[in-house]
Motif scaffolding. Structure first.
Motif, PDB file in Angstrom:
ATOM      1  N   ALA B 248       0.931  -1.354  -0.013  1.00  0.00           N
ATOM      2  CA  ALA B 248      -0.016  -0.158   0.065  1.00  0.00           C
ATOM      3  C   ALA B 248       0.902   1.325  -0.261  1.00  0.00           C
ATOM      4  CB  ALA B 248      -1.026   0.113   1.431  1.00  0.00           C
ATOM      5  N   SER B 251       2.762   1.703  -3.528  1.00  0.00           N
ATOM      6  CA  SER B 251       1.689   2.143  -4.602  1.00  0.00           C
ATOM      7  C   SER B 251       1.255   3.405  -4.436  1.00  0.00           C
ATOM      8  CB  SER B 251       0.706   1.348  -4.632  1.00  0.00           C
ATOM      9  OG  SER B 251      -0.129   1.409  -3.503  1.00  0.00           O
ATOM     10  N   GLN B 252       1.149   3.887  -3.063  1.00  0.00           N
ATOM     11  CA  GLN B 252       0.656   5.220  -2.870  1.00  0.00           C
ATOM     12  C   GLN B 252       1.744   6.188  -3.375  1.00  0.00           C
ATOM     13  OE1 GLN B 252       0.211   6.042   1.153  1.00  0.00           O
ATOM     14  NE2 GLN B 252      -1.541   7.357   0.922  1.00  0.00           N
ATOM     15  N   SER B 255       2.049   6.509  -7.262  1.00  0.00           N
ATOM     16  CA  SER B 255       0.775   6.923  -7.771  1.00  0.00           C
ATOM     17  C   SER B 255       0.963   8.338  -8.128  1.00  0.00           C
ATOM     18  CB  SER B 255      -0.285   6.371  -7.009  1.00  0.00           C
ATOM     19  OG  SER B 255      -0.299   7.168  -6.006  1.00  0.00           O
ATOM     20  N   HIS B 256       1.809   8.987  -7.395  1.00  0.00           N
ATOM     21  CA  HIS B 256       2.018  10.387  -7.571  1.00  0.00           C
ATOM     22  C   HIS B 256       2.766  10.875  -8.769  1.00  0.00           C
ATOM     23  CE1 HIS B 256      -0.094  11.557  -3.838  1.00  0.00           C
ATOM     24  NE2 HIS B 256       0.675  10.766  -3.085  1.00  0.00           N
TER      25      HIS B 256
END
Lengths: 226, 256
Positions: B248, B251-252, B255-256
């Motif tokens: 998590a 991926s966070q 994703s930016h």
């Protein structure tokens, strides 16, 4: 108007030899009291922020109590109040200790503010390179704090110079006492006190200019705090 | 001499009610580079600061080169050592802070030289020669007389690295060394750290620079909410994370 200045012309040769040593005493009294106040003030400031309980309580208490007492009361206490205990201080000693003690409480607050203005990361970086807490205070925190407190510290010196005049009330042989004597001896209070006022100003004004100069230099430099 | 340079043993750190570190253990071999990643507030900076006792663990112990840091054992009990002893340990550990914390009243070379002078008591000439050498290592030999206020963030951080190097430390700690920098200055600092890593220095690096961690670290630790969620070689942690929390977080981040 000319009459007014004529009196100075007449009397100044007689007054001047009496006034000069009194100026010296005022400077000596102020310098001595100031040194005492700065040393004590720094210790009190460190104490007030210390982790050692009793030391912190003592210093905090001292600062609060002394700031609440008129300097004159402290002077009377030292000069007259200790006599029954067999402690007899001469007027000069009592004056410089009394002014020093009362000044230290104010200077402590100045130092405390200065020390608190230094970011705690500064100290941590010093500890991290292996300095002891004392070395980090001595080489890192204090030099930076001094840059911050220099202008208010100079202002305190000016205050102390002017406050030294109250020592005339315990007969310290300084400028104000001499003025009082001359004024009553010659029946010329306006002339004498005006002259004395000018002399105090002549001593204080250069200091005040210096304080302004230092303040300007400090604020134009970001070296002060980080 | 044991292979283990640093051992953190079940360290718990609480600030009042809040438990920030909930029992952390890890080991670092001599010459090894560890990167600690994780969301802000996960306790990674606090962990780093317990290593040189800028934060005192509520419980647990730190060993540097087999010796207890900040404590000594009297019979069965652990007691705090004197500040002097503690300073001796800290001198063996170089630390680089997020906020640089150069001393503004000293110029670059003095910032680097004052530690060796006052801590190890070496002469001013030798300390300055050493400082000059260290500033050259961080490519700032042309700025030795500048005061911190006249240096860019990246230059300040490099002086701070030189300051830590001048301790000739056994271990280097980096606490988010590039997080306070403008993006265009990050590269020069990372380059210097990379060069130090290539020299085979032991280091613990707390960072948000995932790409850099991956390049430099031998082991990556992922921390969240005061615990080590998982650790392993960078390829494993970044490419095949085993824990959902790690996944998590990564991926966070990407994703930016």
């Amino acid at each position: 108007m000319i009459e007014f200045f004529k009196l100075y012309y007449e009397h100044l040769p007689a007054w001047w030899p009496q006034i000069v040593p009194a100026i010296g005493n005022t400077i000596g009294l102020t310098a001595g009291a100031y040194m005492l106040a700065v040393v004590l003030g720094l210790i009190l400031a460190v104490g007030k922020t210390s982790k050692i309980g009793p030391f912190r309580w003592f210093c905090t208490g001292y600062i609060e109590v002394v700031r609440g007492i008129p300097s004159l009361a402290i002077l009377f206490l030292l000069y007259f109040g200790l006599v029954p205990l067999g402690i007899v201080l001469d007027a000069f000693t009592a004056g410089f200790i009394g002014l020093g003690l009362s000044g230290s409480a104010y200077i402590a607050e100045v130092f405390r503010a200065g020390l608190e203005a230094v970011h705690k990361g500064q100290r941590e970086a010093a500890l991290a390179v292996g300095m002891t807490p004392f070395a980090s205070f001595r080489y890192i925190t204090l030099p930076q704090a001094i840059r911050v407190v220099l202008p208010p510290l100079l202002n305190m010196l000016i205050m102390l110079l002017k406050d030294s005049s109250i020592c005339s009330l315990i007969s310290t042989p300084e400028l104000m006492l001499r003025a009082k004597d001359l004024a009553s001896e010659y029946f010329l209070p306006m002339h004498v006190y005006l002259l004395i006022g000018v002399l105090y100003f002549a001593l204080a004004f250069p200091l005040s200019l210096l304080a302004k100069m230092v303040q300007k230099r400090m604020s134009s430099s970001r070296r002060v705090t980080e | 001499m044991s292979d283990i340079l640093l051992r953190i043993e079940d360290v718990i750190k609480s600030f009042d009610e809040l438990e920030v570190l909930k029992g952390i253990s890890l080991e670092l071999k001599r010459g090894e580079k560890i990167a600690i990643i994780g969301p802000s507030g996960s306790g990674k900076s606090t962990l780093l600061r317990t290593i040189n006792y800028l934060e005192i663990p509520t419980s647990g112990h730190i060993y540097l080169d087999g010796e207890l840091v900040g404590e000594k054992q009297v019979e069965e009990k652990f007691v705090r050592t004197s500040e002097k002893m503690l300073a001796r340990f800290r001198a063996q550990i170089g630390m680089v802070f997020q906020g640089f914390y150069l001393w503004p009243h000293l110029n670059a070379i003095e910032n680097v030289a004052i530690g060796p002078q006052k801590v190890r008591g070496i002469s001013k000439e030798k300390a300055f020669a050493l400082a000059e050498e260290m500033l050259a290592k961080v490519h700032l030999d042309h700025k030795i007389k500048e005061y911190p206020e006249r240096l860019s963030g990246g230059q300040q951080q490099r002086v701070a690295i030189a300051r830590a190097l001048a301790q000739e430390p056994k271990l280097m700690l980096f606490d988010e060394p590039t997080s306070a920098l403008d993006p265009e200055l990050v590269g020069e600092v990372l380059k210097v750290i990379h060069e130090l890593a290539d020299e085979g220095r032991s280091m613990v690096l707390v960072t948000h620079e995932i790409g850099f961690a991956r390049e430099v670290a031998d082991v990556v630790y992922f921390m969240d909410e005061g615990v080590i969620v998982e650790y392993g070689p960078p390829e494993q942690v970044f490419e095949k994370p085993r824990q959902t929390r790690t996944k998590a977080f990564l991926s966070q981040l990407f994703s930016h």
